[in-house]
Design a protein around this motif. Sequence first.
Motif, PDB file in Angstrom:
ATOM      1  N   LYS A 221       0.830  -1.208   0.000  1.00 30.62           N
ATOM      2  CA  LYS A 221       0.000   0.000   0.000  1.00 30.62           C
ATOM      3  C   LYS A 221       0.864   1.257   0.000  1.00 30.62           C
ATOM      4  O   LYS A 221       0.590   2.217  -0.743  1.00 30.62           O
ATOM      5  N   GLN A 222       1.920   1.259   0.813  1.00 29.88           N
ATOM      6  CA  GLN A 222       2.815   2.417   0.841  1.00 29.88           C
ATOM      7  C   GLN A 222       3.489   2.638  -0.515  1.00 29.88           C
ATOM      8  O   GLN A 222       3.655   3.785  -0.948  1.00 29.88           O
ATOM      9  N   VAL A 223       3.874   1.553  -1.163  1.00 28.74           N
ATOM     10  CA  VAL A 223       4.481   1.677  -2.492  1.00 28.74           C
ATOM     11  C   VAL A 223       3.471   2.268  -3.473  1.00 28.74           C
ATOM     12  O   VAL A 223       3.800   3.186  -4.243  1.00 28.74           O
ATOM     13  N   ARG A 224       2.256   1.759  -3.458  1.00 29.15           N
ATOM     14  CA  ARG A 224       1.211   2.271  -4.361  1.00 29.15           C
ATOM     15  C   ARG A 224       1.006   3.765  -4.160  1.00 29.15           C
ATOM     16  O   ARG A 224       0.793   4.516  -5.118  1.00 29.15           O
ATOM     17  N   GLU A 225       1.056   4.201  -2.923  1.00 27.32           N
ATOM     18  CA  GLU A 225       0.814   5.609  -2.618  1.00 27.32           C
ATOM     19  C   GLU A 225       1.917   6.518  -3.140  1.00 27.32           C
ATOM     20  O   GLU A 225       1.734   7.732  -3.219  1.00 27.32           O
TER      21      GLU A 225
END
Length: 256
Positions: free
Chosen positions: A145-149
């Motif tokens: 999720k952090q990467v996607r953000e």
Amino acid sequence: MDDLHVDLKRGEVRVGEAGTTKTYPIGSPEAFEAISAAWLRSGWDAKYVYSFTWLGRPIIQLPEDLLRLQEVIFSTKPDVIIETGVAHGGGLIFYASLCKAMGKGRVVGVDIEIRPHNRKAIEEHPLASYITLIEGSSIDANVVKQVRERLAPGERALVTLDSAHDKAHVLAELEAYASLIDVGSYIVAMDGIMEVVAGAPRTSPDWSWNNPRQAALAFVAKNPDFEIQEPPFAFNEGAVRSRITYWPGAFVKRVR
């Protein structure tokens, strides 16, 4: 290949396999591939890849692989390059230097443990402004999720997988990051050389099947939008027809 004999005086290479021997001119593609296979195995045993840096940081990769990957990055020009498996940070610095040279792109590095001295060296590097570090498992839902953000809407990503190399982990990474890849871009499942060198020093018996190449094969078998595609040479006026690589079957391309 079971046996190899190089006769420099005659300019010939004799290759033995499955009880038969074939002789090739030393400059032929067949001879080049046979000699390269022996060189790769020797380099594995000698830990050849543990002898390079990129702009001051150790980078544990075969130089040929880095040059070929540079060609892919230049042709695809991703907005974000995501690397799982930071280690000493040489890969991140390599990608950041390409982003600076191209005038486009930034880098996200993910690792389950970023050791303090490596973090310090990366964060103090002249190219640090191009790099974001995320600590945690590359397949953890919160980390993904952090990467996607870190990607804005419409941005293109290219992903390189160089963390844990067992089949299950790499397959989970492929599944986790596939949705970030647009048509024409890649996830690169590195270090399929494990399958080739199984039985050599520093290997495990299960490497014959438990490796990134097998993960990539399993992934594309279930995901028809992706294919394993060898990137074409950007320039080739010689007899060479295949890469010298630690990453066989690595380039998983989104085709639809």
